[in-house]
Write a protein that holds these residues in place. Structure first.
Motif, PDB file in Angstrom:
ATOM      1  N   VAL A  61       0.841  -1.202   0.000  1.00 38.90           N
ATOM      2  CA  VAL A  61       0.000   0.000   0.000  1.00 38.90           C
ATOM      3  C   VAL A  61       0.876   1.251   0.000  1.00 38.90           C
ATOM      4  O   VAL A  61       0.594   2.232  -0.702  1.00 38.90           O
ATOM      5  CB  VAL A  61      -0.958  -0.005   1.208  1.00 38.90           C
ATOM      6  CG1 VAL A  61      -1.682   1.336   1.324  1.00 38.90           C
ATOM      7  CG2 VAL A  61      -1.974  -1.130   1.075  1.00 38.90           C
ATOM      8  N   THR A  81       0.983   4.077  -2.978  1.00 39.35           N
ATOM      9  CA  THR A  81       0.783   5.506  -2.728  1.00 39.35           C
ATOM     10  C   THR A  81       1.924   6.320  -3.319  1.00 39.35           C
ATOM     11  O   THR A  81       1.711   7.386  -3.908  1.00 39.35           O
ATOM     12  CB  THR A  81       0.666   5.765  -1.218  1.00 39.35           C
ATOM     13  OG1 THR A  81      -0.412   4.977  -0.691  1.00 39.35           O
ATOM     14  CG2 THR A  81       0.384   7.233  -0.936  1.00 39.35           C
ATOM     15  N   ASN A  87      -8.253   3.185  -8.252  1.00 39.86           N
ATOM     16  CA  ASN A  87      -8.059   2.086  -7.300  1.00 39.86           C
ATOM     17  C   ASN A  87      -6.943   1.128  -7.717  1.00 39.86           C
ATOM     18  O   ASN A  87      -6.866   0.009  -7.212  1.00 39.86           O
ATOM     19  CB  ASN A  87      -9.372   1.306  -7.105  1.00 39.86           C
ATOM     20  CG  ASN A  87      -9.358   0.461  -5.839  1.00 39.86           C
ATOM     21  OD1 ASN A  87      -8.758   0.845  -4.829  1.00 39.86           O
ATOM     22  ND2 ASN A  87      -9.993  -0.699  -5.885  1.00 39.86           N
ATOM     23  N   GLN A  88      -6.077   1.566  -8.642  1.00 41.30           N
ATOM     24  CA  GLN A  88      -4.958   0.733  -9.068  1.00 41.30           C
ATOM     25  C   GLN A  88      -3.669   1.548  -9.039  1.00 41.30           C
ATOM     26  O   GLN A  88      -3.695   2.781  -9.064  1.00 41.30           O
ATOM     27  CB  GLN A  88      -5.184   0.180 -10.480  1.00 41.30           C
ATOM     28  CG  GLN A  88      -6.360  -0.770 -10.597  1.00 41.30           C
ATOM     29  CD  GLN A  88      -6.409  -1.453 -11.954  1.00 41.30           C
ATOM     30  OE1 GLN A  88      -5.673  -1.110 -12.883  1.00 41.30           O
ATOM     31  NE2 GLN A  88      -7.280  -2.446 -12.082  1.00 41.30           N
ATOM     32  N   ASN A 121      -6.226  -3.804  -6.963  1.00 40.17           N
ATOM     33  CA  ASN A 121      -7.342  -3.401  -6.107  1.00 40.17           C
ATOM     34  C   ASN A 121      -6.775  -2.894  -4.780  1.00 40.17           C
ATOM     35  O   ASN A 121      -6.612  -3.665  -3.836  1.00 40.17           O
ATOM     36  CB  ASN A 121      -8.286  -4.585  -5.891  1.00 40.17           C
ATOM     37  CG  ASN A 121      -9.536  -4.209  -5.111  1.00 40.17           C
ATOM     38  OD1 ASN A 121      -9.632  -3.126  -4.542  1.00 40.17           O
ATOM     39  ND2 ASN A 121     -10.501  -5.117  -5.084  1.00 40.17           N
ATOM     40  N   VAL A 122      -6.472  -1.597  -4.725  1.00 42.48           N
ATOM     41  CA  VAL A 122      -5.876  -1.031  -3.512  1.00 42.48           C
ATOM     42  C   VAL A 122      -6.843  -1.135  -2.340  1.00 42.48           C
ATOM     43  O   VAL A 122      -6.456  -1.508  -1.227  1.00 42.48           O
ATOM     44  CB  VAL A 122      -5.460   0.436  -3.743  1.00 42.48           C
ATOM     45  CG1 VAL A 122      -4.923   1.044  -2.450  1.00 42.48           C
ATOM     46  CG2 VAL A 122      -4.409   0.529  -4.842  1.00 42.48           C
ATOM     47  N   ASP A 123      -8.120  -0.839  -2.582  1.00 40.46           N
ATOM     48  CA  ASP A 123      -9.107  -0.933  -1.500  1.00 40.46           C
ATOM     49  C   ASP A 123      -9.209  -2.368  -0.985  1.00 40.46           C
ATOM     50  O   ASP A 123      -9.343  -2.598   0.221  1.00 40.46           O
ATOM     51  CB  ASP A 123     -10.483  -0.465  -1.992  1.00 40.46           C
ATOM     52  CG  ASP A 123     -10.540   1.041  -2.210  1.00 40.46           C
ATOM     53  OD1 ASP A 123      -9.650   1.744  -1.689  1.00 40.46           O
ATOM     54  OD2 ASP A 123     -11.465   1.508  -2.903  1.00 40.46           O
ATOM     55  N   GLY A 124      -9.144  -3.324  -1.902  1.00 41.85           N
ATOM     56  CA  GLY A 124      -9.192  -4.725  -1.494  1.00 41.85           C
ATOM     57  C   GLY A 124      -7.991  -5.099  -0.651  1.00 41.85           C
ATOM     58  O   GLY A 124      -8.103  -5.894   0.294  1.00 41.85           O
ATOM     59  N   VAL A 136      -6.347  -2.998   1.309  1.00 40.15           N
ATOM     60  CA  VAL A 136      -6.574  -2.385   2.621  1.00 40.15           C
ATOM     61  C   VAL A 136      -7.555  -3.229   3.437  1.00 40.15           C
ATOM     62  O   VAL A 136      -7.371  -3.430   4.646  1.00 40.15           O
ATOM     63  CB  VAL A 136      -7.095  -0.942   2.462  1.00 40.15           C
ATOM     64  CG1 VAL A 136      -7.542  -0.372   3.807  1.00 40.15           C
ATOM     65  CG2 VAL A 136      -6.016  -0.055   1.850  1.00 40.15           C
ATOM     66  N   GLU A 137      -8.595  -3.748   2.786  1.00 37.64           N
ATOM     67  CA  GLU A 137      -9.551  -4.620   3.479  1.00 37.64           C
ATOM     68  C   GLU A 137      -8.865  -5.885   3.986  1.00 37.64           C
ATOM     69  O   GLU A 137      -9.169  -6.380   5.076  1.00 37.64           O
ATOM     70  CB  GLU A 137     -10.702  -4.984   2.540  1.00 37.64           C
ATOM     71  CG  GLU A 137     -11.630  -3.817   2.225  1.00 37.64           C
ATOM     72  CD  GLU A 137     -12.669  -4.179   1.179  1.00 37.64           C
ATOM     73  OE1 GLU A 137     -12.699  -5.363   0.755  1.00 37.64           O
ATOM     74  OE2 GLU A 137     -13.441  -3.285   0.775  1.00 37.64           O
ATOM     75  N   GLU A 177      -6.985  -5.045   7.130  1.00 43.87           N
ATOM     76  CA  GLU A 177      -7.904  -4.945   8.269  1.00 43.87           C
ATOM     77  C   GLU A 177      -8.372  -6.328   8.716  1.00 43.87           C
ATOM     78  O   GLU A 177      -8.524  -6.590   9.909  1.00 43.87           O
ATOM     79  CB  GLU A 177      -9.090  -4.063   7.887  1.00 43.87           C
ATOM     80  CG  GLU A 177      -8.699  -2.603   7.655  1.00 43.87           C
ATOM     81  CD  GLU A 177      -9.838  -1.777   7.092  1.00 43.87           C
ATOM     82  OE1 GLU A 177     -10.852  -2.376   6.658  1.00 43.87           O
ATOM     83  OE2 GLU A 177      -9.711  -0.536   7.067  1.00 43.87           O
ATOM     84  N   GLU A 213      -4.573   0.604   8.573  1.00 44.80           N
ATOM     85  CA  GLU A 213      -4.063   1.168   7.323  1.00 44.80           C
ATOM     86  C   GLU A 213      -2.749   1.863   7.630  1.00 44.80           C
ATOM     87  O   GLU A 213      -2.659   2.638   8.585  1.00 44.80           O
ATOM     88  CB  GLU A 213      -5.066   2.157   6.736  1.00 44.80           C
ATOM     89  CG  GLU A 213      -4.710   2.608   5.342  1.00 44.80           C
ATOM     90  CD  GLU A 213      -5.826   3.384   4.673  1.00 44.80           C
ATOM     91  OE1 GLU A 213      -5.563   3.960   3.600  1.00 44.80           O
ATOM     92  OE2 GLU A 213      -6.930   3.428   5.220  1.00 44.80           O
TER      93      GLU A 213
END
Length: 219
Positions: free
Chosen positions: A142, A146, A153-154, A201-204, A206-207, A210, A216
Protein backbone atom coordinates in the motif's frame (compact mmCIF):
# COMPACT_ATOMS: atom_id res chain seq x y z
CA UNK A 1 12.00 29.83 0.32
CA UNK A 2 11.41 32.10 -2.66
CA UNK A 3 12.43 31.09 -6.21
CA UNK A 4 15.13 33.79 -6.07
CA UNK A 5 16.57 32.37 -2.85
CA UNK A 6 16.55 28.84 -4.26
CA UNK A 7 18.24 30.00 -7.48
CA UNK A 8 21.00 31.65 -5.43
CA UNK A 9 21.76 28.30 -3.76
CA UNK A 10 22.27 26.35 -6.99
CA UNK A 11 25.98 27.24 -7.48
CA UNK A 12 26.70 26.09 -3.92
CA UNK A 13 25.18 22.62 -4.40
CA UNK A 14 27.50 19.82 -5.49
CA UNK A 15 25.97 17.38 -8.00
CA UNK A 16 26.99 13.74 -7.52
CA UNK A 17 26.42 10.72 -9.75
CA UNK A 18 25.98 7.55 -7.69
CA UNK A 19 26.25 4.08 -9.17
CA UNK A 20 23.84 1.32 -8.22
CA UNK A 21 24.90 -0.40 -5.01
CA UNK A 22 27.15 2.45 -3.87
CA UNK A 23 26.86 3.56 -0.26
CA UNK A 24 26.57 7.32 -0.13
CA UNK A 25 26.38 7.65 3.65
CA UNK A 26 27.86 5.21 6.19
CA UNK A 27 26.37 4.74 9.64
CA UNK A 28 28.58 6.22 12.42
CA UNK A 29 30.51 8.41 9.97
CA UNK A 30 30.86 12.11 10.83
CA UNK A 31 29.38 14.78 8.60
CA UNK A 32 26.57 17.31 8.49
CA UNK A 33 25.92 17.67 4.76
CA UNK A 34 22.36 17.22 3.51
CA UNK A 35 21.61 15.39 0.25
CA UNK A 36 18.69 15.90 -2.13
CA UNK A 37 17.67 13.07 -4.47
CA UNK A 38 17.42 14.43 -8.01
CA UNK A 39 16.90 11.12 -9.79
CA UNK A 40 17.05 7.43 -8.96
CA UNK A 41 16.11 5.49 -5.86
CA UNK A 42 17.99 5.02 -2.58
CA UNK A 43 17.46 2.97 0.58
CA UNK A 44 18.03 4.03 4.19
CA UNK A 45 19.16 0.95 6.12
CA UNK A 46 21.54 -0.57 8.62
CA UNK A 47 22.84 -4.03 9.48
CA UNK A 48 22.70 -6.05 12.69
CA UNK A 49 25.84 -7.82 13.89
CA UNK A 50 24.31 -11.03 12.58
CA UNK A 51 24.36 -9.50 9.11
CA UNK A 52 20.59 -9.06 8.90
CA UNK A 53 19.60 -5.97 6.96
CA UNK A 54 16.98 -3.62 8.40
CA UNK A 55 15.40 -1.13 5.99
CA UNK A 56 13.82 2.12 7.14
CA UNK A 57 12.58 3.85 4.00
CA UNK A 58 13.12 4.31 0.28
CA UNK A 59 14.13 7.73 -1.02
CA UNK A 60 12.48 8.93 -4.23
CA UNK A 61 13.38 12.01 -6.30
CA UNK A 62 12.80 15.25 -4.32
CA UNK A 63 13.44 13.39 -1.04
CA UNK A 64 16.39 14.43 1.09
CA UNK A 65 18.48 12.90 3.86
CA UNK A 66 21.27 13.78 6.27
CA UNK A 67 19.26 16.37 8.19
CA UNK A 68 19.42 14.50 11.51
CA UNK A 69 23.22 14.67 11.72
CA UNK A 70 23.08 18.26 10.48
CA UNK A 71 20.83 19.17 13.41
CA UNK A 72 22.39 17.25 16.33
CA UNK A 73 25.98 17.19 14.95
CA UNK A 74 26.35 13.53 15.88
CA UNK A 75 27.55 10.72 13.58
CA UNK A 76 25.25 9.40 10.88
CA UNK A 77 22.44 7.23 12.25
CA UNK A 78 22.02 4.95 9.20
CA UNK A 79 23.45 3.95 5.84
CA UNK A 80 22.10 5.28 2.55
CA UNK A 81 22.63 3.01 -0.46
CA UNK A 82 21.67 3.55 -4.10
CA UNK A 83 19.20 0.96 -5.37
CA UNK A 84 19.53 2.35 -8.91
CA UNK A 85 21.84 4.68 -10.78
CA UNK A 86 21.13 7.99 -9.05
CA UNK A 87 21.96 11.68 -9.06
CA UNK A 88 21.95 13.65 -5.81
CA UNK A 89 22.67 17.22 -4.82
CA UNK A 90 24.95 17.72 -1.81
CA UNK A 91 24.42 20.76 0.41
CA UNK A 92 27.67 21.23 2.39
CA UNK A 93 27.47 21.53 6.16
CA UNK A 94 28.18 25.31 6.32
CA UNK A 95 25.37 25.97 3.84
CA UNK A 96 22.94 23.84 5.85
CA UNK A 97 23.88 25.69 9.07
CA UNK A 98 23.36 29.00 7.28
CA UNK A 99 19.91 27.96 6.07
CA UNK A 100 18.91 26.64 9.49
CA UNK A 101 19.85 29.96 11.08
CA UNK A 102 18.60 32.37 8.45
CA UNK A 103 15.80 30.73 6.45
CA UNK A 104 12.75 30.10 8.68
CA UNK A 105 10.77 28.46 5.88
CA UNK A 106 13.59 25.96 5.30
CA UNK A 107 13.79 25.16 9.02
CA UNK A 108 10.02 24.81 9.30
CA UNK A 109 9.92 22.39 6.35
CA UNK A 110 12.67 20.25 7.89
CA UNK A 111 10.84 20.13 11.24
CA UNK A 112 7.57 19.11 9.56
CA UNK A 113 9.35 16.35 7.65
CA UNK A 114 11.02 15.12 10.84
CA UNK A 115 7.63 14.99 12.57
CA UNK A 116 6.23 12.95 9.67
CA UNK A 117 9.23 10.61 9.87
CA UNK A 118 8.70 10.04 13.60
CA UNK A 119 5.04 9.19 12.98
CA UNK A 120 5.92 6.76 10.19
CA UNK A 121 8.67 5.04 12.18
CA UNK A 122 6.39 4.77 15.23
CA UNK A 123 3.86 3.02 13.01
CA UNK A 124 6.54 0.61 11.77
CA UNK A 125 7.63 -0.23 15.32
CA UNK A 126 4.03 -1.11 16.11
CA UNK A 127 3.74 -3.22 12.96
CA UNK A 128 6.88 -5.21 13.75
CA UNK A 129 5.64 -6.02 17.24
CA UNK A 130 1.91 -6.48 16.71
CA UNK A 131 1.25 -7.40 13.07
CA UNK A 132 1.93 -10.65 11.20
CA UNK A 133 4.52 -10.83 8.41
CA UNK A 134 1.90 -11.29 5.62
CA UNK A 135 0.07 -8.21 6.87
CA UNK A 136 3.31 -6.19 6.94
CA UNK A 137 3.97 -7.18 3.33
CA UNK A 138 0.51 -5.93 2.37
CA UNK A 139 1.12 -2.65 4.24
CA UNK A 140 4.35 -2.18 2.33
CA UNK A 141 2.50 -2.71 -0.95
CA UNK A 142 0.00 0.00 0.00
CA UNK A 143 2.88 2.38 0.77
CA UNK A 144 4.51 1.59 -2.57
CA UNK A 145 1.19 2.10 -4.36
CA UNK A 146 0.78 5.51 -2.73
CA UNK A 147 4.32 6.51 -3.75
CA UNK A 148 3.67 5.43 -7.35
CA UNK A 149 0.27 7.13 -7.51
CA UNK A 150 -3.15 5.50 -7.25
CA UNK A 151 -5.59 5.95 -10.14
CA UNK A 152 -9.00 4.29 -10.27
CA UNK A 153 -8.06 2.09 -7.30
CA UNK A 154 -4.96 0.73 -9.07
CA UNK A 155 -1.24 1.49 -9.03
CA UNK A 156 1.56 0.40 -11.35
CA UNK A 157 5.06 -0.10 -9.95
CA UNK A 158 7.14 -0.01 -13.13
CA UNK A 159 10.36 -0.92 -11.31
CA UNK A 160 9.02 -2.77 -8.32
CA UNK A 161 11.39 -3.69 -5.50
CA UNK A 162 12.61 -7.28 -5.47
CA UNK A 163 11.22 -9.78 -2.99
CA UNK A 164 14.41 -9.36 -0.96
CA UNK A 165 13.99 -5.56 -0.90
CA UNK A 166 10.36 -5.84 0.21
CA UNK A 167 11.49 -8.27 2.92
CA UNK A 168 13.98 -5.71 4.24
CA UNK A 169 11.35 -2.96 4.38
CA UNK A 170 8.66 -5.20 5.88
CA UNK A 171 10.92 -6.91 8.41
CA UNK A 172 10.13 -10.34 6.97
CA UNK A 173 11.94 -13.28 5.41
CA UNK A 174 12.21 -13.28 1.62
CA UNK A 175 10.41 -16.64 1.44
CA UNK A 176 7.47 -15.19 3.40
CA UNK A 177 7.28 -12.27 0.96
CA UNK A 178 7.25 -14.64 -2.03
CA UNK A 179 4.47 -16.75 -0.51
CA UNK A 180 2.34 -13.69 0.27
CA UNK A 181 2.80 -12.13 -3.17
CA UNK A 182 1.83 -15.42 -4.81
CA UNK A 183 -1.27 -15.61 -2.59
CA UNK A 184 -2.28 -12.03 -3.42
CA UNK A 185 -1.77 -12.72 -7.12
CA UNK A 186 -3.98 -15.82 -6.89
CA UNK A 187 -6.67 -13.61 -5.33
CA UNK A 188 -6.21 -11.11 -8.18
CA UNK A 189 -5.28 -8.28 -5.86
CA UNK A 190 -1.94 -7.87 -7.65
CA UNK A 191 -0.39 -8.90 -10.97
CA UNK A 192 3.29 -9.46 -11.74
CA UNK A 193 5.05 -9.24 -15.09
CA UNK A 194 8.83 -9.03 -15.02
CA UNK A 195 9.86 -6.12 -12.77
CA UNK A 196 6.40 -4.54 -13.09
CA UNK A 197 4.01 -5.06 -10.20
CA UNK A 198 0.43 -3.84 -10.57
CA UNK A 199 -1.81 -3.36 -7.56
CA UNK A 200 -5.16 -4.26 -9.10
CA UNK A 201 -7.34 -3.40 -6.11
CA UNK A 202 -5.88 -1.03 -3.51
CA UNK A 203 -9.11 -0.93 -1.50
CA UNK A 204 -9.19 -4.72 -1.49
CA UNK A 205 -5.63 -4.78 -0.19
CA UNK A 206 -6.57 -2.39 2.62
CA UNK A 207 -9.55 -4.62 3.48
CA UNK A 208 -7.18 -7.60 3.60
CA UNK A 209 -4.94 -5.68 6.02
CA UNK A 210 -7.90 -4.94 8.27
CA UNK A 211 -9.01 -8.58 8.10
CA UNK A 212 -5.59 -9.71 9.32
CA UNK A 213 -5.73 -7.29 12.24
CA UNK A 214 -3.60 -4.42 10.96
CA UNK A 215 -4.36 -0.73 10.58
CA UNK A 216 -4.06 1.17 7.32
CA UNK A 217 -0.35 2.07 7.22
CA UNK A 218 1.04 5.51 8.00
CA UNK A 219 2.42 6.96 4.74
Amino acid sequence: MSPTEIEALVPRVEILSVRRGARLVQRHDPGGAVYIVISGLLLVNQYARSGREVGYRRLQPSSYFGEIAAIDRLPRSANVTALTESIVGRLPEPLVAELMAGAPNFTRAVLEDLAAMVRALSSRVFELNAVSAPCRVQMELVRLATEAGIEENQAVLAKAPTHAEIAVLAGAQREAVTRELNRLEARRLIAKQGRTLTILNVDGLVEEIERLGGDEPEL
